[in-house]
Design a protein around this motif. Structure first.
Motif, mmCIF file in Angstrom:
data_model
loop_
_atom_site.group_PDB
_atom_site.id
_atom_site.type_symbol
_atom_site.label_atom_id
_atom_site.label_comp_id
_atom_site.label_asym_id
_atom_site.label_seq_id
_atom_site.Cartn_x
_atom_site.Cartn_y
_atom_site.Cartn_z
ATOM 1 N N GLN A 240 0.811 -1.209 0.000
ATOM 2 C CA GLN A 240 0.000 0.000 0.000
ATOM 3 C C GLN A 240 0.854 1.272 0.000
ATOM 4 O O GLN A 240 0.516 2.244 -0.665
ATOM 5 N N ASN B 36 -5.120 -2.979 -1.905
ATOM 6 C CA ASN B 36 -4.384 -1.780 -2.324
ATOM 7 C C ASN B 36 -5.278 -0.777 -3.034
ATOM 8 O O ASN B 36 -4.915 0.390 -3.188
ATOM 9 N N GLY C 8 -4.513 2.931 0.017
ATOM 10 C CA GLY C 8 -3.674 2.190 -0.918
ATOM 11 C C GLY C 8 -3.313 3.009 -2.137
ATOM 12 O O GLY C 8 -3.883 4.077 -2.401
#
Length: 583
Positions: free
Chosen positions: A356, A473, A478
């Protein structure tokens, strides 16, 4: 003389005069000469008719016998749904046989030149060599224009049917289809790659022609042409149009040098779209530059930056060197004299945090848990350093150095996308391991009902873990939030790579990248995006390329009638939302 008496009178011969004797001799001489001439003529006739028969026949046929090419109709290229992408239309070619022609009157010459858009001087030059038996005057003109030419009735001028290639989609699909030359042979793209299949085989017709170029009779059996075969691509022209529209808009909006987007079917590996900008119109190539003709998604190589990180991290999970609960020290550290740092350093991160926050430190430490040989085998299995075998002419192999020559710093930098080079289509193929339970699919340029089997690179457990990490993500916090699609989940990774010029990285030149798949939990498409040198203010992949992914992947899912897997009221983050650093 007495009556009744008889006597005879002797006539004395009159001697021939010298003149009479001379005339008789002349007659005999003349007759002898005529007889000799007659015998000579008979001998000559016998010689020509018997001894020289083949030679004379060949000479006669060479002057009036012609072999005409019956051009085969080039095969149609269609998209996966039968939409024509390349077709051939009949046209006429004007040719001449200067050796059979008398000088053309100036008025006729000017009229002919005007019909063919040639100057009288240019036309005269073509017809000037009387030794030539064949010369093209003007190729690929309309049938109506050819009829006007033939109506002039100029001896030695003839027409012949050919075919000209036409591309209905123009610049939208030009880098895939390519084009043919004036001789009808493939020059680029699929037209070149499948030349033999598309071209077919020309036929021929042997005829006798008079001095005006009119066919008198056939002197041999006609060999009919065998038309080229139809070719169906894997491309969906609707998705191709969408991809081209979005990449063009992104390049122009970001004042970038160029851009590319690749769309794969996540289940079969079929190439649904490949678009580049700048592009060119294959129907009119006047003014087209080499840069416009570059199939950048296939031949341009670049360092993949942070989009490489999921591929590198997956190896540590695959070998059990780390798991989802592993926490690493992600503070700046040294490898020999080199410093490894993050743009936004954090003291520690777990595996999800490393993805992330796009941590160079965390990714490199995970990579160094494997030996150089293990890392090389993993990258090699992903197809890096080898041609992707898509069938495109000139496809690039990329660069992956022999692991024996790696230093620790090089193994570390390769894990976050520096020190190796790839093409965009190679990255799309590599990401199939996350969408296909660890199996990397071969890319198919052509529509297939029986996809080729793939090659396992990761086990299913690792592939599912990586897919979940990439889906996470795309959530707030993210780096893939800019790629989110209303109604669908996604998984993806953004990247931003500085460009190498000479031996140094340039601070103000970047490539903005995004690689992802959708829907996240049951991938149907894989989309990879590259924008080269954006200069309008934004240059991060999450800000420049992620929106292209969102538009292309979302549109493709709707075109393919994929059922949404998220509520229709899920909203995209506003543009003002900060995009996590992926550099």
């Amino acid at each position: 003389m007495r009556a009744g008496s008889s006597y005879s009178v002797r006539t004395r011969p009159v001697p021939a005069s010298p003149a009479l004797r001379m005339t008789s001799t002349r007659v005999r001489c003349v007759l002898l000469v005529l007889a000799l001439l007659f015998l000579a003529l008979i001998g000559r006739a016998v010689y020509l008719q018997v001894v020289q028969q083949d030679f004379l026949q060949n000479q006669g046929e060479a002057r009036f016998r012609r072999t005409l090419t019956l051009e085969a109709n080039r095969g149609v290229i269609t998209d996966r749904n039968g939409e024509p992408l390349a077709i051939s239309s009949p046209v006429q070619t004007i040719w001449a046989s200067p050796t059979d022609m008398e000088p053309v009157p100036p008025a006729k010459l000017r009229e002919l030149a005007g019909l063919l858009d040639l100057s009288p001087e240019e036309l005269s030059a073509k017809l000037s060599d009387r030794k030539k038996e064949f010369v093209y005057i003007k190729r690929q003109i309309s049938p109506e224009q050819a009829d006007k030419v033939m109506a002039l009735g100029i001896p030695g001028i003839a027409k012949q049917q050919e075919y000209r290639r036409f591309y209905p989609a123009g610049e939208i699909v030009s880098h895939i289809i390519g084009f043919t030359g004036v001789d009808g042979k493939g020059q680029e793209g699929v037209e070149l790659a499948r030349e033999k299949m598309l071209a077919g085989k020309d036929g021929r017709r042997v005829v006798l022609k008079d001095r005006r170029g009119h066919i008198i009779e056939d002197v041999a059996a006609i060999e009919p042409p065998r038309d080229g075969q139809k070719l169906a691509l894997a491309v969906d022209h609707r998705i191709q149009y969408l991809a081209y529209r979005e990449i063009k808009a992104a390049v122009e909006a970001n004042k970038a040098k160029a851009g590319s987007v690749v769309v794969l079917d996540a289940k079969t590996g079929e190439l649904l779209a490949l678009a580049n900008y700048p592009s060119f119109n294959p129907n009119n190539r006047v003014g087209v530059t080499p840069e416009m003709m570059r199939n950048r998604g296939v031949i341009d190589l670049f360092e993949p930056g942070s989009t490489m990180k999921p591929l590198s991290i997956s190896l540590a999970l695959e070998h059990g060197k780390a798991n989802l609960n592993t926490v690493l020290d992600t503070r700046t550290y040294m490898i020999g004299p080199a410093t490894i740092r993050d743009v936004a350093p954090r003291p520690s991160l777990d595996i999800l945090g490393i993805i992330q926050k796009s941590s160079n430190v965390g990714t490199s430490k995970l990579a160094l848990m494997n030996s150089p040989e293990e890392s090389w085998k993993h990258y090699d299995a992903l197809g890096f350093g080898r041609a992707p075998e898509t069938g495109f002419p000139g496809e690039a192999s990329g660069r992956l150095r022999d692991w024996h020559k790696w230093r620790p710093i090089e193994q570390a930098t390769m894990s976050f996308g520096y020190g190796l080079s790839v093409s965009l289509i190679q990255m799309a193929r590599a990401y199939t391991i996350f969408a296909n339970d660890g199996v990397m699919l071969p890319i198919s340029l052509y529509k297939t009902s029986n996809p080729m089997p793939g090659k396992r690179v990761l086990n299913e457990k690792t592939a599912h873990e990586m897919r979940d990490l990439l889906i996470a993500n795309s959530q707030p916090g993210g780096g893939a939030v800019g790629g989110r699609i209303i109604g669908y989940s996604i998984g993806g990774k953004s990247g931003t790579a500085r460009k190498l010029e000479g031996r140094s990285y340039v601070a103000n030149k970047h490539r903005a990248l995004f690689m992802g798949f959708a829907p996240g939990h049951a991938p149907r498409v894989i989309v990879t995006v590259m924008i080269d040198e954006p200069t309008a203010g934004k240059y991060y992949g999450g800000a420049v390329s992620a929106p292209v992914f969102s538009q292309v992947a979302g549109g493709a899912l709707r075109i393919l009638n994929v059922t949404p897997d998220e509520p229709s009221n899920n909203t995209l983050l506003p543009e003002s939302t900060p995009v996590p650093v992926d550099f």
